[in-house]
Scaffold this motif. Sequence first.
Motif, mmCIF file in Angstrom:
data_model
loop_
_atom_site.group_PDB
_atom_site.id
_atom_site.type_symbol
_atom_site.label_atom_id
_atom_site.label_comp_id
_atom_site.label_asym_id
_atom_site.label_seq_id
_atom_site.Cartn_x
_atom_site.Cartn_y
_atom_site.Cartn_z
ATOM 1 N N THR A 34 0.745 -1.083 0.029
ATOM 2 C CA THR A 34 -0.003 0.057 0.156
ATOM 3 C C THR A 34 0.849 1.256 0.140
ATOM 4 O O THR A 34 0.630 2.142 -0.788
ATOM 5 C CB THR A 34 -0.794 -0.059 1.481
ATOM 6 N N CYS A 35 1.853 1.405 0.814
ATOM 7 C CA CYS A 35 2.730 2.370 0.916
ATOM 8 C C CYS A 35 3.578 2.600 -0.537
ATOM 9 O O CYS A 35 3.653 3.709 -1.006
ATOM 10 C CB CYS A 35 3.861 2.374 1.931
ATOM 11 N N LEU A 36 4.046 1.546 -0.974
ATOM 12 C CA LEU A 36 4.763 1.596 -2.306
ATOM 13 C C LEU A 36 3.902 2.099 -3.418
ATOM 14 O O LEU A 36 4.115 3.136 -4.205
ATOM 15 C CB LEU A 36 5.167 0.305 -2.579
ATOM 16 N N LEU A 37 2.609 1.681 -3.445
ATOM 17 C CA LEU A 37 1.578 2.113 -4.377
ATOM 18 C C LEU A 37 1.311 3.609 -4.186
ATOM 19 O O LEU A 37 1.196 4.436 -5.041
ATOM 20 C CB LEU A 37 0.225 1.330 -4.484
ATOM 21 N N LEU A 38 1.049 4.089 -2.849
ATOM 22 C CA LEU A 38 0.636 5.326 -2.640
ATOM 23 C C LEU A 38 1.913 6.350 -3.047
ATOM 24 O O LEU A 38 1.681 7.468 -3.466
ATOM 25 C CB LEU A 38 0.367 5.529 -1.190
ATOM 26 N N TRP A 39 3.123 6.006 -2.662
ATOM 27 C CA TRP A 39 4.200 6.839 -2.987
ATOM 28 C C TRP A 39 4.565 7.121 -4.402
ATOM 29 O O TRP A 39 4.653 8.047 -5.084
ATOM 30 C CB TRP A 39 5.566 6.160 -2.241
ATOM 31 N N ARG A 71 6.469 7.151 2.277
ATOM 32 C CA ARG A 71 7.930 6.927 2.010
ATOM 33 C C ARG A 71 8.633 6.565 3.259
ATOM 34 O O ARG A 71 9.561 6.056 3.334
ATOM 35 C CB ARG A 71 8.343 8.035 1.175
ATOM 36 N N GLU A 72 8.496 7.351 4.517
ATOM 37 C CA GLU A 72 8.898 6.999 5.600
ATOM 38 C C GLU A 72 8.754 5.391 6.172
ATOM 39 O O GLU A 72 9.740 5.052 6.589
ATOM 40 C CB GLU A 72 8.473 7.908 6.654
ATOM 41 N N PHE A 73 7.578 5.144 6.024
ATOM 42 C CA PHE A 73 7.358 3.640 6.388
ATOM 43 C C PHE A 73 8.255 2.672 5.604
ATOM 44 O O PHE A 73 8.559 1.694 6.043
ATOM 45 C CB PHE A 73 5.910 3.296 6.301
ATOM 46 N N LEU A 74 8.189 3.003 4.221
ATOM 47 C CA LEU A 74 9.007 2.370 3.418
ATOM 48 C C LEU A 74 10.427 2.315 3.797
ATOM 49 O O LEU A 74 11.237 1.348 3.976
ATOM 50 C CB LEU A 74 8.948 2.667 1.829
ATOM 51 N N GLU A 75 10.864 3.531 4.070
ATOM 52 C CA GLU A 75 12.331 3.609 4.686
ATOM 53 C C GLU A 75 12.714 2.940 5.917
ATOM 54 O O GLU A 75 13.558 1.968 5.995
ATOM 55 C CB GLU A 75 12.664 5.146 4.831
ATOM 56 N N GLY A 76 11.768 2.802 6.868
ATOM 57 C CA GLY A 76 11.730 1.796 8.091
ATOM 58 C C GLY A 76 11.802 0.486 7.666
ATOM 59 O O GLY A 76 12.491 -0.281 8.479
ATOM 60 N N LEU A 77 11.133 0.091 6.934
ATOM 61 C CA LEU A 77 10.876 -1.250 6.351
ATOM 62 C C LEU A 77 12.186 -1.733 5.811
ATOM 63 O O LEU A 77 12.823 -2.689 6.075
ATOM 64 C CB LEU A 77 9.864 -1.418 5.413
ATOM 65 N N MET A 78 12.921 -0.776 5.053
ATOM 66 C CA MET A 78 14.361 -1.291 4.342
ATOM 67 C C MET A 78 15.078 -1.322 5.278
ATOM 68 O O MET A 78 16.204 -2.320 5.229
ATOM 69 C CB MET A 78 14.498 -0.287 3.155
ATOM 70 N N LEU A 79 15.207 -0.558 6.279
ATOM 71 C CA LEU A 79 16.239 -0.464 7.338
ATOM 72 C C LEU A 79 16.097 -1.963 8.468
ATOM 73 O O LEU A 79 17.145 -1.972 8.925
ATOM 74 C CB LEU A 79 16.336 0.911 8.045
ATOM 75 N N VAL A 93 12.210 0.715 -4.442
ATOM 76 C CA VAL A 93 11.860 2.151 -4.058
ATOM 77 C C VAL A 93 12.826 3.401 -4.926
ATOM 78 O O VAL A 93 12.268 4.390 -5.182
ATOM 79 C CB VAL A 93 12.041 2.399 -2.499
ATOM 80 N N ALA A 94 13.885 3.192 -5.372
ATOM 81 C CA ALA A 94 14.841 4.025 -6.057
ATOM 82 C C ALA A 94 14.236 4.230 -7.211
ATOM 83 O O ALA A 94 14.507 5.462 -7.740
ATOM 84 C CB ALA A 94 16.342 3.430 -5.731
ATOM 85 N N SER A 95 13.660 3.223 -7.865
ATOM 86 C CA SER A 95 13.257 3.285 -9.404
ATOM 87 C C SER A 95 12.150 4.241 -9.246
ATOM 88 O O SER A 95 11.849 4.929 -10.241
ATOM 89 C CB SER A 95 12.571 2.061 -9.893
ATOM 90 N N ILE A 96 11.246 4.399 -8.282
ATOM 91 C CA ILE A 96 10.323 5.279 -7.939
ATOM 92 C C ILE A 96 10.803 6.824 -7.746
ATOM 93 O O ILE A 96 10.385 7.825 -8.187
ATOM 94 C CB ILE A 96 9.259 5.154 -6.927
ATOM 95 N N ASP A 97 11.907 6.839 -6.786
ATOM 96 C CA ASP A 97 12.359 8.047 -5.920
ATOM 97 C C ASP A 97 13.013 8.886 -7.344
ATOM 98 O O ASP A 97 12.982 9.995 -7.195
ATOM 99 C CB ASP A 97 13.515 7.855 -5.167
ATOM 100 N N VAL A 98 13.422 8.070 -8.275
ATOM 101 C CA VAL A 98 14.314 8.948 -9.111
ATOM 102 C C VAL A 98 13.305 9.838 -9.998
ATOM 103 O O VAL A 98 13.618 10.851 -10.384
ATOM 104 C CB VAL A 98 14.961 7.952 -10.201
ATOM 105 N N ASP A 99 12.135 9.739 -9.982
ATOM 106 C CA ASP A 99 10.976 10.629 -10.577
ATOM 107 C C ASP A 99 10.665 11.678 -9.770
ATOM 108 O O ASP A 99 10.311 12.457 -10.318
ATOM 109 C CB ASP A 99 9.844 9.691 -11.019
#
Length: 100
Positions: A34-39, A71-79, A93-99
């Motif tokens: 959900t967080c990935l799709l929202l971001w 995005r913060e939730f995703l960062e917490g998950l990655m860590l 996530v980086a493939s989305i962040d680049v945009d």
Amino acid sequence: MTRSVITELSPAALAEVVRLERSRNYLWPGGAETCLLLWARFVRAADHRLWVDNHGGCGIWECCGDPYLAREFLEGLMLAMSRRRGRELRRVVASIDVDY
């Protein structure tokens, strides 16, 4: 109970995401997806730089949730993930962040 299905991740990384969704108090079953799709929806919107949090909308996280918090939730998950599996999610996530 729903669970995250992120097709870009290996089965092992996805299993780790599902395990963390159950054990972290900031996530829920299906929360990572959900967080990935929202971001992604926020970043890919043409007017994303004009977004203002006015606490309006329908109140449903999947529709009107805070993309920065997602995005913060995703960062917490990655860590929280192991290094190897975390790199897999970080690539997605980086493939989305680049945009952004």
